[in-house]
Design an enzyme around this catalytic site. Structure first.
Site: not given
Length: 258
Positions: A129-131, A173, A143
């Site tokens: 999970i890109d944050v 992340n 994102v």
């Protein structure tokens, strides 16, 4: 029994090893296969390898590179980048990779998590999970595509959904901390830890071994991942693959919880 892990994260672009800042300006830092060989010698807990352009360029995973990485690696290996189908997951696992990471595919269709977990086992499916902070008030959102596409999703709520659909692990992340060596986003990690029961790994911001130690002292069984910390050395960021020696690692893991 699951234990805390110290995890180098290698970013791949055009078959080379790069290091980014806030997901931008990738600096070439070497050959990924050579890096794997060095990490073998340093007895790394686990290694994460992410092809950062595969999904953005709508490419399949580079199966030949994955095969070579698996052959070289003597440690558990997690691969991500361009993975969208159950067939791709099966092929990657068949090449000798222990875990497969997905990101865009999970955001676009969370139900694919369950299908992939049913195919190869939940323990092999990792959701990254890109944050990134968005808007005037810096609200954290999920994102994808190297941080370029925002989905208006709460990271915590999306992580809970991934857990419900059978993910075996969540990787958080932080885009804003990527390569900045400013410390982990402890506030977000606390929020995540309260809501999740499955294994969790965090990446983005680690600057020193003390950052890893503090993370484990607060959260116990967690994966402490880092990129810059393990490929750069010194204030001028000379490229040098490194990892804590046995004594340093013992100090990092000295949390009193194990």
């Amino acid at each position: 029994m699951l234990r805390p892990r110290i995890i180098p994260c290698l970013l791949i672009r055009n078959k080379g090893l790069v290091k980014t800042e806030k997901f931008k300006d990738g600096k070439y830092v070497g050959d990924p296969l050579n890096a794997v060989k060095i990490f073998n010698e340093k007895e790394v807990d686990e290694l994460m390898v992410l092809d950062i352009d595969a999904s953005a360029e709508q490419r399949e995973p580079d199966f030949e590179l994955i095969r070579m990485l698996a052959i070289e690696s003597r440690m558990p290996l997690c691969y991500g980048g361009g993975v969208r189908t159950i067939e791709q997951v099966k092929k990657i696992i068949s090449l000798g990779i222990e875990k497969v990471a997905i990101s865009s595919a999970a955001v676009e269709n969370p139900e694919i998590i369950r299908s992939m977990a049913d195919a190869v086992g939940s323990q092999s499916i990792v959701v990254v999970i890109d944050v990134k902070a968005k808007g005037l008030f810096g609200k954290q959102e999920v994102v994808t595509l190297n941080g370029k596409k925002s989905h208006g999703l709460s990271p915590v709520e999306f992580a809970k959904k991934c857990q419900d659909f059978g993910a075996g692990e969540i990787v958080i992340n932080s885009v804003d901390r990527d390569g900045m060596m400013s410390g982990y986003d402890i506030k977000l990690i606390r929020e995540m830890r309260k809501q999740l029961t499955l294994p969790m790994t965090v990446i983005g911001g680690a600057a020193t071994l003390e950052d890893l130690s503090n993370l484990m002292k607060e959260f116990g069984v967690i994966g402490a991942a880092a990129g810059s910390l393990f490929v750069f050395k010194g204030k001028y960021k000379a490229v040098l693959i490194n990892y804590p020696n046995k004594l340093e690692k013992r100090e990092v893991l000295k949390t009193g919880l194990f």
